[in-house]
Scaffold this motif. Structure first.
Motif, PDB file in Angstrom:
ATOM      1  N   TYR A   1      42.842  46.439  50.939  1.00 20.37           N
ATOM      2  CA  TYR A   1      42.396  47.217  49.772  1.00 20.37           C
ATOM      3  C   TYR A   1      42.138  48.675  50.144  1.00 20.37           C
ATOM      4  O   TYR A   1      42.517  49.599  49.396  1.00 20.37           O
ATOM      5  N   ILE A   2      41.514  48.909  51.282  1.00 19.25           N
ATOM      6  CA  ILE A   2      41.221  50.284  51.708  1.00 19.25           C
ATOM      7  C   ILE A   2      42.513  51.065  51.944  1.00 19.25           C
ATOM      8  O   ILE A   2      42.671  52.205  51.468  1.00 19.25           O
ATOM      9  N   PHE A   3      43.461  50.467  52.655  1.00 18.66           N
ATOM     10  CA  PHE A   3      44.716  51.165  52.932  1.00 18.66           C
ATOM     11  C   PHE A   3      45.560  51.326  51.654  1.00 18.66           C
ATOM     12  O   PHE A   3      46.258  52.337  51.500  1.00 18.66           O
ATOM     13  N   LEU A   4      45.501  50.358  50.754  1.00 17.00           N
ATOM     14  CA  LEU A   4      46.277  50.465  49.523  1.00 17.00           C
ATOM     15  C   LEU A   4      45.765  51.597  48.641  1.00 17.00           C
ATOM     16  O   LEU A   4      46.565  52.398  48.101  1.00 17.00           O
ATOM     17  N   GLN A   5      44.468  51.691  48.487  1.00 23.42           N
ATOM     18  CA  GLN A   5      43.906  52.776  47.687  1.00 23.42           C
ATOM     19  C   GLN A   5      44.191  54.139  48.318  1.00 23.42           C
ATOM     20  O   GLN A   5      44.476  55.124  47.611  1.00 23.42           O
ATOM     21  N   THR A   6      44.148  54.206  49.623  1.00 25.13           N
ATOM     22  CA  THR A   6      44.459  55.472  50.304  1.00 25.13           C
ATOM     23  C   THR A   6      45.932  55.827  50.156  1.00 25.13           C
ATOM     24  O   THR A   6      46.288  57.000  49.963  1.00 25.13           O
ATOM     25  N   LEU A   7      46.810  54.838  50.235  1.00 20.15           N
ATOM     26  CA  LEU A   7      48.245  55.078  50.069  1.00 20.15           C
ATOM     27  C   LEU A   7      48.561  55.582  48.663  1.00 20.15           C
ATOM     28  O   LEU A   7      49.355  56.526  48.482  1.00 20.15           O
ATOM     29  N   ILE A   8      47.958  54.977  47.663  1.00 16.88           N
ATOM     30  CA  ILE A   8      48.191  55.414  46.284  1.00 16.88           C
ATOM     31  C   ILE A   8      47.690  56.838  46.070  1.00 16.88           C
ATOM     32  O   ILE A   8      48.342  57.661  45.405  1.00 16.88           O
ATOM     33  N   ALA A   9      46.536  57.165  46.657  1.00 15.10           N
ATOM     34  CA  ALA A   9      46.032  58.535  46.550  1.00 15.10           C
ATOM     35  C   ALA A   9      46.971  59.519  47.240  1.00 15.10           C
ATOM     36  O   ALA A   9      47.173  60.645  46.758  1.00 15.10           O
ATOM     37  N   GLY A  10      47.569  59.100  48.357  1.00 16.91           N
ATOM     38  CA  GLY A  10      48.528  59.970  49.022  1.00 16.91           C
ATOM     39  C   GLY A  10      49.790  60.174  48.212  1.00 16.91           C
ATOM     40  O   GLY A  10      50.349  61.277  48.174  1.00 16.91           O
ATOM     41  N   LEU A  11      50.257  59.121  47.529  1.00 20.48           N
ATOM     42  CA  LEU A  11      51.444  59.263  46.671  1.00 20.48           C
ATOM     43  C   LEU A  11      51.184  60.169  45.482  1.00 20.48           C
ATOM     44  O   LEU A  11      52.106  60.815  44.971  1.00 20.48           O
ATOM     45  N   ARG A  12      49.948  60.239  45.057  1.00 19.50           N
ATOM     46  CA  ARG A  12      49.596  61.125  43.948  1.00 19.50           C
ATOM     47  C   ARG A  12      49.250  62.527  44.410  1.00 19.50           C
ATOM     48  O   ARG A  12      48.911  63.380  43.583  1.00 19.50           O
ATOM     49  N   GLY A  13      49.301  62.768  45.713  1.00 22.71           N
ATOM     50  CA  GLY A  13      48.973  64.085  46.226  1.00 22.71           C
ATOM     51  C   GLY A  13      47.499  64.380  46.295  1.00 22.71           C
ATOM     52  O   GLY A  13      47.094  65.550  46.338  1.00 22.71           O
ATOM     53  N   LYS A  14      46.656  63.357  46.319  1.00 22.95           N
ATOM     54  CA  LYS A  14      45.205  63.530  46.358  1.00 22.95           C
ATOM     55  C   LYS A  14      44.588  63.002  47.653  1.00 22.95           C
ATOM     56  O   LYS A  14      43.396  62.702  47.686  1.00 22.95           O
TER      57      LYS A  14
ATOM     58  N   MET B   1      54.214  49.117  37.465  1.00 24.34           N
ATOM     59  CA  MET B   1      54.655  49.022  36.071  1.00 24.34           C
ATOM     60  C   MET B   1      54.300  50.257  35.248  1.00 24.34           C
ATOM     61  O   MET B   1      55.051  50.642  34.349  1.00 24.34           O
ATOM     62  N   ASN B   2      53.183  50.884  35.539  1.00 25.80           N
ATOM     63  CA  ASN B   2      52.746  52.031  34.748  1.00 25.80           C
ATOM     64  C   ASN B   2      53.224  53.364  35.307  1.00 25.80           C
ATOM     65  O   ASN B   2      52.828  54.423  34.785  1.00 25.80           O
ATOM     66  N   GLY B   3      54.012  53.332  36.354  1.00 28.14           N
ATOM     67  CA  GLY B   3      54.553  54.579  36.890  1.00 28.14           C
ATOM     68  C   GLY B   3      53.508  55.513  37.457  1.00 28.14           C
ATOM     69  O   GLY B   3      53.559  56.719  37.225  1.00 28.14           O
ATOM     70  N   GLY B   4      52.553  54.958  38.196  1.00 23.04           N
ATOM     71  CA  GLY B   4      51.540  55.797  38.830  1.00 23.04           C
ATOM     72  C   GLY B   4      50.334  56.088  37.962  1.00 23.04           C
ATOM     73  O   GLY B   4      49.507  56.928  38.326  1.00 23.04           O
ATOM     74  N   LYS B   5      50.184  55.431  36.839  1.00 22.25           N
ATOM     75  CA  LYS B   5      49.032  55.652  35.977  1.00 22.25           C
ATOM     76  C   LYS B   5      47.848  54.754  36.315  1.00 22.25           C
ATOM     77  O   LYS B   5      46.803  54.854  35.688  1.00 22.25           O
ATOM     78  N   GLY B   6      48.020  53.834  37.247  1.00 20.23           N
ATOM     79  CA  GLY B   6      46.928  52.955  37.617  1.00 20.23           C
ATOM     80  C   GLY B   6      46.710  51.862  36.594  1.00 20.23           C
ATOM     81  O   GLY B   6      47.639  51.411  35.925  1.00 20.23           O
ATOM     82  N   THR B   7      45.456  51.441  36.461  1.00 22.41           N
ATOM     83  CA  THR B   7      45.113  50.361  35.532  1.00 22.41           C
ATOM     84  C   THR B   7      44.812  50.866  34.130  1.00 22.41           C
ATOM     85  O   THR B   7      44.213  50.163  33.326  1.00 22.41           O
ATOM     86  N   GLY B   8      45.189  52.103  33.846  1.00 17.98           N
ATOM     87  CA  GLY B   8      44.884  52.654  32.532  1.00 17.98           C
ATOM     88  C   GLY B   8      45.794  52.125  31.433  1.00 17.98           C
ATOM     89  O   GLY B   8      45.398  52.084  30.274  1.00 17.98           O
ATOM     90  N   GLY B   9      47.019  51.687  31.768  1.00 12.97           N
ATOM     91  CA  GLY B   9      47.925  51.182  30.758  1.00 12.97           C
ATOM     92  C   GLY B   9      47.607  49.754  30.354  1.00 12.97           C
ATOM     93  O   GLY B   9      46.751  49.083  30.939  1.00 12.97           O
TER      94      GLY B   9
END
Length: 323
Positions: free
Chosen positions: A166-179, A241-249
């Motif tokens: 979970y820690i590495f996944l959240q960090t990876l997603i933040a890196g893909l978003r440039g954050k 599925m949401n194209g980088g929008k997270g759980t908002g869709g």
């Protein structure tokens, strides 16, 4: 004139012999020149003359004064006192920690196989048709079987690996978003550990107030970590599925609702042997008050188990699933 006595020779004449005492002076080598500091000039002042005549102190002299400090009786007494205090503190720490964590019983929680890990992950995500939920015991002693021999037994391997993933996944997603930032690792890890800590604290206090004496703290830690499996699945599917929008869709919310209900049912059925043992309803004795107390206690434990499995899990899984 001296008289000469017949038959005696005159005494010899003694003349004083002059004695010359010669004192030879001792030759001494002149003192070596004192090197003057380059930064300051020499003006012949008494202060500088005093500084020039002072013997320099060396590290050997200082070591000679303090080198034998450890051989003093006071130092030996202080050392013995420190060792005794450290030993007593270690014993107190071991006694208190063993009351919470039994490190000798931690090893069976990692006694897993690949077959168990796959089936356990499938059980956490699809618990709808699984039966039975009771744990298997070894012989008549009442010891539960390890996870590799019983799929209903809690383990620590899946929760630990789920938290790390979970820690590495959240960090990876933040890196893909440039954050991505280096501090993000600490923030995500602190959030995950804080969720686990407060959840276990609340569950343990609930068991304490409900007089549940057959619980194991390691079992509670293991069960609190299974929610990360559903959180990882939710974040991964929602991100794809949401194209980088997270759980908002709407897809993310649908997956979150499913994993939440699956995890809640899994905890509701798994923790039944802890909070609602099978022999709880056996009221011994003819008194009606004992049966009433047993029924009341069972209702309280059922309500607490429902509150923990649904309300608490909904809140914590929502916190962990946020982008």
């Amino acid at each position: 004139m001296q008289r000469t006595v017949y038959g005696q020779s005159p005494p010899p004449l003694h003349h004083p012999v002059p004695q010359h005492v010669s004192t030879v002076p001792q030759l001494r080598s002149p003192p070596p020149p004192v090197s003057q500091p380059q930064s300051q000039g020499y003006d012949g002042s008494p202060y500088q003359q005093q500084q020039q005549g002072r013997a320099p102190s060396t590290g050997a002299n200082m070591f000679g004064q303090y080198g034998n400090f450890m051989n003093e009786p006071a130092a030996q007494l202080a050392s013995q006192f420190g060792q005794t205090a450290f030993r007593q503190g270690q014993e107190i720490l071991e006694q208190n920690v063993k009351g919470w964590f039994k490190f000798g019983e931690l090893k069976p929680y990692f006694n897993v196989t690949n077959f168990y890990v796959v089936n356990k992950l499938f059980l956490v995500l699809f618990p709808w048709r699984h039966k039975p939920w009771s744990r298997k015991q070894a012989g008549q002693e009442g010891w539960y079987l390890p996870p590799r021999d019983d799929i209903n037994s809690p383990d620590m391997y899946i929760p630990v690996m789920s938290v790390v993933t979970y820690i590495f996944l959240q960090t990876l997603i933040a890196g893909l978003r440039g954050k991505f930032q280096p501090e993000l690792f600490g923030y995500i890890a602190s959030t995950a550990l804080a969720v686990v800590f407060f959840e276990i604290l609340g569950l343990y206090l609930g068991c304490y107030f409900l007089s549940v004496s057959n619980q194991s703290l390691l079992d509670l830690v293991a069960y609190s970590g299974y929610k990360f499996v559903g959180v990882i699945v939710t974040i991964s599917i929602a991100e794809i599925m949401n194209g980088g929008k997270g759980t908002g869709g709407w897809v993310g919310w649908m997956v979150f609702l499913y994993t939440f209900l699956a995890n809640s049912l899994f905890l509701m059925r798994s923790l039944k042997y802890v909070l609602l043992p099978e022999n709880m309803g056996d009221a011994r004795g003819p008194m009606h008050t004992m049966q009433t107390d047993t029924r009341k206690t069972k209702n309280q434990r059922t309500q607490f188990l429902f509150f923990y499995s649904y309300v608490v899990q909904l809140f914590f899984m929502w916190i962990l699933s946020r982008p």
